[in-house]
Design an enzyme around this catalytic site. Structure first.
Site, short mmCIF file in Angstrom:
data_model
loop_
_atom_site.label_atom_id
_atom_site.label_comp_id
_atom_site.label_asym_id
_atom_site.label_seq_id
_atom_site.Cartn_x
_atom_site.Cartn_y
_atom_site.Cartn_z
CE LYS A 119 1.22 -100.94 22.64
NZ LYS A 119 1.13 -102.11 23.64
CB SER A 127 -2.67 -102.00 24.64
OG SER A 127 -0.93 -102.13 25.05
CB SER A 185 -0.68 -105.12 26.10
OG SER A 185 -1.22 -104.16 26.26
#
Lengths: 99, 476, 487
Positions: free
Chosen positions: C80, C155, C179
């Site tokens: 990420k 996310s 997330s």
């Protein structure tokens, strides 16, 4: 139950100043409404009834401490590598006005 | 008589003597090229987390012990949120609701003291310099470890404020917590001052004074502010709650910021740092390291060693000096001799060499050997000083140095007799003057012999031999 | 024949270690898939291409020299865009950090590379982790591999979409309020959020420090366990990382779920769920019973305030954590005439997206003078009560289950203008986040439209062993994890 506070223009301006954000005039109304709705949704927390028994203290894990041994600092080139503006080994910002 | 009572409270920031910063391993040294002592943590780079320094915590504990405060077994770091280009994370890690120490006191002389409200740990900010091109940011100082010592408004005069700082500095230096240098910024003081009508208990509006960079400046600024507020109040005016900066050259303070609108720092517990736990073992260890505080040591030096006040004060200015003196005494040197040599010889030599006392080339046991040679008559005051200077640069035992320098005392009358005769021959008018009863002329003759022997001659013996030789010359 | 890209991380590492496949071949395989499939998905914001191949060559060379290579030998891993890697751009999905290069590497990434993993590239995310759809990204939205008109969740939507599309077998994510788990559910993959403090946060760009956890998206429970084994452990760089080590455990230790009491907190298993989710979950619960588990009803009373509690705390911490983006030392600097203050305001107003700015204002509100006790303070108390609720619940059962998300993947743009509707996506995941518990989402079926549905497991603090073993039993006896989104 306490009524939720009204987020008015003055409060929004105050918060924006604290957060160093600029809210353009044309976005103000929409933002006020969104923020107001969220704050109203938050009110469930504000109305949390007092605990019948005091909440137990969170488990106490102590902060781990580092031995006092200096390590090599970042080379100046890396310190300034991402600087928007630098001069003489320092970061440069527009003149600070003593407030 | 003054119609107003002055009320002063001090807030003092003291930089802790650590090797690395409070939350980063960057070297803790204020000097150096701009941004040369900066770690990613000090820059507040994305993804960094604070790493608390064990020694900084220990020194804060020692500070609390030295100032008789109550150490809190559990305290918390909190974030003080505000934007300023010298504050890399947009918040300062400090302590707010749960400081490491509550209470405490600082003596202000005559057996009185000023109470402390709290002592807490916090990190320092960077440094800004203003130029035509803009403001320049140097983060060497960012993250340096500080304790903030918050005094209660117990002080009633600028002189008491001066005494507070004087004692605080002495105690903290003794404790080895900080060098407490106001000029260099390792000790910084803000003062709150207000006036209230004499006899009242209702505190007046307070003014905060900043930029107080020496003990004298603190006193001068407070005296100025005392006069200014008295004049305003006497004229029926109102004191504005504000922060004023002291300008020492102009000898006046100027308003910096109104305090009517206090900034909203939005303090909250730092979620990156679990609670700070100080256990009994840490406290006990720091109590040991703290040792004896200056006030108690002075009493001991007056009593047990019967030293004159001048010596007592000089030996207790710094803990290392007293420790050095006591090590000499422990090595068998008489207290007054030890005091004289510590103050008169060791400290000046240490300053010349530019080393810490701990690194002084001639440690107490070796100096004690030298002083034993003085005591047993092998050396004179003059030759002992020569050997001392020699030993400052040569690591040999005192006896070896005496031999190497050929400085053993000359106390053989047969060896000195020719030198006495030579002195009389060289300075016949001095000899004549002595004969005429001018005792002081003898000094010139003695000096001649001492010069010839490079100070090694036993002065008493030379005196006797000279007098005998002059007497032998017969009446004029 | 099974293609390389269909194999699990553990299988791939074995092939590399035994010399049957080179690390370069693996990297090439997945890079080719990225090149072919990602232009439509936009799961990645950047892939390392030649540099990844060079790293793979280094793994091959080490193997050739007979040096030990770790349990992830040659396995391509995406990460990420909020975990920093030395010398590479890390933007956290923000214009603010569009060209920011870190001088150090996140501990989690360091440990993966030490285990032999080859870092493939950065994945898309909601800006600073603030969002549940990966639409709040300066790089544009990521699409759901199962239904390109739908969001992948967020996310960590880029990481979830990358694993779901088999662009990599493992992708690092971060989970603050769901997330990792919520996009795992919406993309039909496994998402593991370890206990708070289990994996170091050093090098993770902070959103909300007391909640942020580094987690992983994987195709199988076993791969998630393998990842945890490689990344867990205390780290001097993170004072909140747990001192105690991850216990030794075999993920396949249990043949079934007999002897386990699994709690169903009614507050997370009914109210506000879409019907299609409820139907799939009913089947999953039946399956758990078939596998021998005893299902028991239980209650977490303070879940009713979990969403506002979570948002108040996360926003308050974010308002402080994101104060460092001031245009002084790094990051975007806005054009402003005049003062430094004006420069900082311009930088933040142009550098942050709308949702981030909204949350910063609300977080500032929650901490500000006159409101802090009522909002931030009360939220802190509510969090302790919720922790206590979980303690009580775990006194009566070993694990808890619920759906991961109240809704399946939703169409792009459908919630973006309604912050509250978006916040409710996290209703089922924020309780475990607030209590710091390990939790996992795994595929447990599909809606009529073919969209994946996730089953969420929650375990007592530091019981990742139990969590992973139970989820592994469910996976082994079901086939919800098998279908591939893209050929």
């Amino acid at each position: 139950m306490a009524t939720p506070p009204v987020i008015d223009r003055n409060l929004l301006r105050h918060l924006a100043e604290l957060a160093r954000l600029h809210v353009p005039a044309d976005r103000q109304e929409a933002l006020l409404q969104q923020v107001q709705r969220v704050v109203e949704a938050f009110d469930a927390v504000r109305d949390l009834p007092p605990a019948s028994a005091p909440a137990p203290a969170p488990a106490l894990s102590a902060a781990p401490l580092r031995p006092d041994q200096p390590e090599a600092p970042l080379p100046l080139a890396e310190v300034l590598a991402n600087a928007p503006v630098a001069a003489g080994g320092m970061f440069v910002v527009p003149r600070v006005v003593e407030g | 008589m003054n119609a107003f009572t002055t009320v002063i409270g001090l807030e003092v920031h003291v930089q802790l003597a650590t090797q690395s910063k409070l939350f980063s391993p960057a070297p803790a040294a204020a000097l150096g090229e701009p941004n040369s002592r900066v770690h990613a943590i000090d820059l507040g780079l994305p993804g960094v987390l604070p790493r608390p320094n064990a020694t900084a915590i220990e020194l804060a504990v020692r500070t609390a012990l030295a100032l008789d405060g109550q150490i809190q077994p559990v305290s918390r770091f909190a974030r003080k949120n505000y934007f300023y280009p010298d504050l890399p994370k947009g918040y300062q890690i400090s302590q707010f609701e749960e400081p490491i120490c509550r209470g405490g006191a600082v003596p202000i002389g005559d057996g009185r003291s000023c109470r402390l409200q709290r002592i807490h740990l916090e990190e320092d900010a960077g440094k800004l310099t203003h130029s035509d091109a803009g403001t320049l940011v140097d983060l060497n100082r960012a993250g340096m470890p500080l304790v903030e010592i918050v005094g209660e408004p117990d002080l009633r005069s600028p002189a008491e404020a001066h005494a507070f700082l004087h004692h605080l500095r002495e105690i903290l230096r003794h404790a080895g917590v900080s060098d407490c240098d106001l000029e260099l910024g390792s000790m910084r003081c803000d003062a709150n001052i207000s006036l209230m009508p004499a006899g009242s208990t209702q505190l007046g509006t307070k003014v905060e004074l900043k930029n107080l960079n020496s003990l004298k400046m603190v006193q001068r600024a407070l005296e100025y502010e005392e006069r200014r507020q008295t004049a305003v109040l006497a004229a029926g005016g109102r004191i504005a709650a504000e922060t004023r900066g002291w300008n020492d050259e102009a000898g006046e303070s100027r308003p910096q910021r109104s305090k009517e609108n206090a900034p909203d720092y939005r303090y909250f517990p730092d979620p990156d740092l679990p609670p700070l736990v100080v256990d009994e073992a840490t406290i006990e260890r720091q109590r040991q390291l703290l040792g004896e505080l200056p006030e108690r040591r002075r009493a001991r030096y007056r009593g047990r060693f019967a030293l004159p006040e001048h010596d007592v004060v000089a030996l207790t200015q710094d803990r290392a000096v007293g420790d050095w003196f006591e090590a000499l005494v422990a090595a068998g040197v008489d207290a007054k001799t030890a005091s004289n040599w510590t103050i008169g010889e060791v400290l000046p030599a240490q300053r010349d060499l530019g080393v810490a006392l701990a690194d002084f080339p001639l440690p107490p046991p070796q100096l004690a050997e030298l002083l034993a040679l003085l005591a047993d008559g092998t050396l004179t005051q003059v030759t002992a000083r020569k050997v001392f200077r020699h030993l400052c640069t040569h690591r040999v035992p005192a006896r070896v140095a005496v031999r190497e320098l050929g400085l053993a005392r000359l106390d053989d009358p047969a060896a000195l007799q020719p030198l006495v005769a030579a002195a009389l021959a060289a300075l016949p008018e001095a000899a004549a003057a002595v004969q005429a009863g001018k005792e002081r002329a003898l000094d010139a003759l003695k000096g001649h012999v001492m010069r010839q022997t490079k100070g090694r001659a036993d002065p008493d013996l030379v005196d006797r031999l000279l007098r005998a030789a002059i007497a032998a010359l017969g009446p004029r | 024949m099974t293609a390389l890209w269909q194999l699990s991380a553990r299988q791939l590492a074995r092939l590399v270690q035994s010399g049957e496949v080179s690390a370069r071949e693996l990297a090439r395989t997945f890079l080719d898939r990225v090149d072919r499939l990602d232009p439509a998905l936009r799961a990645f914001v950047d892939h390392r291409g030649e540099r990844a191949l060079a790293d793979a060559d280094a793994v091959d060379a080490a193997l050739a020299r007979g040096e030990p290579v770790g349990p992830l030998a040659g396995v391509p891993v995406a990460w990420k865009d909020n975990l920093v890697r030395r010398g590479e751009v890390t933007s956290a999905g923000s214009r603010m950090l569009a060209s920011y290069r870190s001088p150090f590497t996140a501990t989690a990434l360091q440990r993966l590379e030490a285990a032999g993993a080859v870092l493939l590239g950065r994945t898309n995310m909601d800006e600073f982790g603030m969002g549940s759809s990966t639409e709040n990204s300066a790089h544009g939205p990521t699409r759901n591999p199962w239904q390109p008109d739908c969001v992948p969740g967020g996310s960590s939507g880029g990481s979830a979409a990358a694993v779901a599309a088999d662009l990599c077998p493992l992708a690092v994510g971060s989970d603050t309020g769901g997330s990792v788990r919520q996009p795992a559910a919406l993309c039909g993959v496994v998402g593991l959020k370890p206990s708070y403090g289990r994996v170091s946060r050093s090098g993770l760009i902070a959103y909300a420090s007391s909640l942020d956890c580094v987690g992983v998206l994987a195709r199988t429970v076993d791969d998630a366990a393998l990842w945890l084994r490689c990344t867990a452990g205390s780290d001097p760089g993170d004072p909140t990382s747990a001192a105690e080590a991850l216990p030794e455990f075999a993920v396949e230790a249990r043949p079934d779920l007999r002897g386990l009491r699994i709690g169903l907190p009614w507050e997370l298993n009914g109210p506000g769920l879409a019907d299609e989710i409820e139907a799939v979950l009913a089947d999953a619960r039946a399956q758990l019973r078939t596998l021998g588990a005893e299902l028991v009803e239980c209650s977490l009373p303070h879940v009713s305030v979990a969403v506002p509690t979570y948002y108040l705390l996360a926003m308050a911490e974010a308002a402080s954590n994101l104060a460092r983006y001031d245009g002084v030392r790094y990051g975007f600097r806005g054009a402003a005439s005049g003062s430094c203050e004006a420069m900082t305001t311009a930088s933040r107003s142009s550098g942050f997206g709308a949702e981030v700015q909204r949350r910063l204002l609300l977080g500032t509100f929650a901490l500000s003078c006159g409101y802090q006790d009522e909002y931030y303070g009360k939220a802190t108390q509510a969090r302790e009560r919720l922790r206590e609720d979980f303690r009580r619940a775990f006194a009566g059962c070993d694990l808890l289950v619920s759906p991961t998300s109240p809704v399946p993947a939703f169409p792009l743009g459908s919630r973006i203008d309604d912050p509250l509707a978006m916040y409710l996506c996290d209703a089922l995941t924020v309780p475990a986040s607030l209590a710091g518990l390990p939790a996992l989402s795994q595929p447990c079926g599909r809606t009529a439209a073919g969209l994946p549905v996730g089953l969420q497991w929650m375990a007592p603090p530091r019981r990742e062993d139990l969590l992973l073993q139970a989820a592994h039993v469910f996976e082994r006896h079901t086939d919800h994890h098998l279908p591939r989104a893209l050929p």
